[in-house]
Design a protein around this motif. Structure first.
Motif, PDB file in Angstrom:
ATOM      1  N   LEU A 176       0.581  -0.989  -0.186  1.00 55.32           N
ATOM      2  CA  LEU A 176      -0.142  -0.172  -0.126  1.00 55.32           C
ATOM      3  C   LEU A 176       1.331   1.110  -0.291  1.00 55.32           C
ATOM      4  O   LEU A 176       1.349   1.066   1.054  1.00 55.32           O
ATOM      5  N   GLU A 177       0.919   1.997  -0.895  1.00 53.08           N
ATOM      6  CA  GLU A 177       1.730   3.160  -0.819  1.00 53.08           C
ATOM      7  C   GLU A 177       0.724   4.394  -1.522  1.00 53.08           C
ATOM      8  O   GLU A 177       0.070   4.594  -1.772  1.00 53.08           O
ATOM      9  N   ALA A 178       1.044   5.032   0.244  1.00 54.81           N
ATOM     10  CA  ALA A 178       0.275   6.177   0.291  1.00 54.81           C
ATOM     11  C   ALA A 178       0.357   6.781  -0.661  1.00 54.81           C
ATOM     12  O   ALA A 178       1.305   7.791  -1.361  1.00 54.81           O
ATOM     13  N   LEU A 179      -0.931   7.993  -0.656  1.00 57.42           N
ATOM     14  CA  LEU A 179      -1.571   8.893  -2.015  1.00 57.42           C
ATOM     15  C   LEU A 179      -1.673   9.827  -0.944  1.00 57.42           C
ATOM     16  O   LEU A 179      -1.410  11.188  -1.213  1.00 57.42           O
ATOM     17  N   THR A 180      -2.510   9.901  -0.569  1.00 57.60           N
ATOM     18  CA  THR A 180      -2.800  11.090   0.481  1.00 57.60           C
ATOM     19  C   THR A 180      -3.171  10.953   2.171  1.00 57.60           C
ATOM     20  O   THR A 180      -2.985   9.035   2.411  1.00 57.60           O
ATOM     21  N   ALA A 181      -3.104  11.163   2.840  1.00 53.01           N
ATOM     22  CA  ALA A 181      -3.777  10.872   4.276  1.00 53.01           C
ATOM     23  C   ALA A 181      -5.360  11.096   4.455  1.00 53.01           C
ATOM     24  O   ALA A 181      -6.002  11.033   5.619  1.00 53.01           O
ATOM     25  N   GLU A 182      -5.824  11.483   3.923  1.00 51.46           N
ATOM     26  CA  GLU A 182      -7.469  11.122   3.444  1.00 51.46           C
ATOM     27  C   GLU A 182      -8.003  10.991   4.361  1.00 51.46           C
ATOM     28  O   GLU A 182      -7.583   9.212   4.561  1.00 51.46           O
ATOM     29  N   SER A 183      -8.822  10.829   4.761  1.00 52.63           N
ATOM     30  CA  SER A 183     -10.248  10.015   5.462  1.00 52.63           C
ATOM     31  C   SER A 183     -11.935  10.119   4.799  1.00 52.63           C
ATOM     32  O   SER A 183     -11.640  11.583   4.439  1.00 52.63           O
ATOM     33  N   ASP A 184     -12.645   9.898   5.118  1.00 52.97           N
ATOM     34  CA  ASP A 184     -13.635  10.283   5.158  1.00 52.97           C
ATOM     35  C   ASP A 184     -14.971   9.788   6.312  1.00 52.97           C
ATOM     36  O   ASP A 184     -15.598   8.716   6.096  1.00 52.97           O
ATOM     37  N   PRO A 185     -15.136  10.269   6.845  1.00 52.36           N
ATOM     38  CA  PRO A 185     -15.575   9.738   8.534  1.00 52.36           C
ATOM     39  C   PRO A 185     -16.703   9.879   7.590  1.00 52.36           C
ATOM     40  O   PRO A 185     -17.463   8.693   8.835  1.00 52.36           O
ATOM     41  N   ALA A 186     -17.268  10.780   7.096  1.00 60.21           N
ATOM     42  CA  ALA A 186     -18.630  10.099   6.631  1.00 60.21           C
ATOM     43  C   ALA A 186     -19.734   9.552   6.222  1.00 60.21           C
ATOM     44  O   ALA A 186     -20.396   8.927   6.807  1.00 60.21           O
ATOM     45  N   LEU A 187     -18.639   8.513   6.424  1.00 58.68           N
ATOM     46  CA  LEU A 187     -18.671   7.226   5.236  1.00 58.68           C
ATOM     47  C   LEU A 187     -19.024   6.253   7.026  1.00 58.68           C
ATOM     48  O   LEU A 187     -20.021   5.032   6.517  1.00 58.68           O
TER      49      LEU A 187
END
Length: 260
Positions: A176-187
């Protein structure tokens, strides 16, 4: 002056026939001239089919108006959840990893999961055991992850967050190569979080949910709706469904980060 030898009746028929032929020729010329200006052809004739009956094809033989079936869909595969990996790879994490590799899409993760003590968090090497079978790496998952994407909650629980490009290595692991540190807690479903539930954990409710999941795996999504806002305790529900005797221990693990 008429020919006295020609009968009157015959000469009348000849004149009428000549007149009819002349009128017919004139009508044919008029109609033919009108039809040549109408691209669709005369009324009542079949429409031309050469340009519309068969879609144009690409060099590969695929109709040019048909989307390629091999083209990956837009957007990442998303998994915001807590998971316990199953020995038969029927769990959501195994499915999401396989889908990302197969489709070439990126993978957005915001996970709580448990890892084996053989894991090396500082190096981003996560050994995730498969539950429901004898211990062994072959029954679980091996993840090679960017270390900054991993946060330890309370051993053996970790949180894995970010958007990744996913590939499979020759040893069967996923890279798993990181692209961004984003998340989506709305899910994640709405409801009390782990801090609120762990203030006074309801062991009976966790056991009831675990027993139902064990008896009916198809109830997972419904149970996730009720427990997914508390990912660590939702992990405990899933673990206890595999190992009922571990109920008290997994509740303690899930709540360790929220209790002094």
């Amino acid at each position: 002056m008429r020919d006295p030898g020609e009968p009157v009746e015959v000469r009348g028929r000849v004149r009428r026939l000549s007149a009819a032929l002349l009128v017919g020729a004139l009508l044919t010329g008029v109609l033919g001239g009108c039809g040549s200006d109408d691209p669709s052809g005369p009324v009542g004739s079949a429409p031309p089919t050469s340009a519309t009956s068969t879609p144009p094809t690409s060099p590969s033989g695929t109709p040019s108006g048909t989307p390629s079936q091999s083209a990956p869909p837009d957007g990442p595969v998303s998994l915001v959840d807590a998971v316990v990996v199953a020995a038969d790879r029927s769990d959501p994490l195994s499915a999401a990893l396989a889908e990302a590799v197969g489709s070439g899409r990126s993978l957005l993760l915001d996970l709580v999961l448990d890892v084996d003590p053989a894991s090396d968090l500082a190096a981003g090497r996560l050994v995730v055991p498969g539950r429901g079978a004898p211990p062994g790496r072959d029954s679980g998952l091996l993840l090679q992850v960017s270390p900054e994407a991993v946060a330890e909650l309370a051993a053996p629980l970790v949180q894995l967050t970010g958007t990744f490009a996913v590939s499979s290595a020759v040893d069967g692991s996923y890279v798993l190569e990181a692209l961004t540190a984003e998340s989506d807690p709305a899910l994640r479903p709405e409801g009390p979080d782990d801090a609120a539930r762990c203030a006074s954990p309801d062991a009976a409710a966790v056991r009831a949910a675990a027993d139902r999941l064990a008896a009916d795996p198809s109830a997972r999504q419904e149970l996730r709706t009720g427990w997914g806002s508390s990912p660590a305790l939702w992990w405990a529900v899933q673990y206890a469904a595999q190992d009922p005797d571990a109920l008290d221990a997994v509740i303690t693990t899930a709540c360790a980060a929220y209790r002094g």
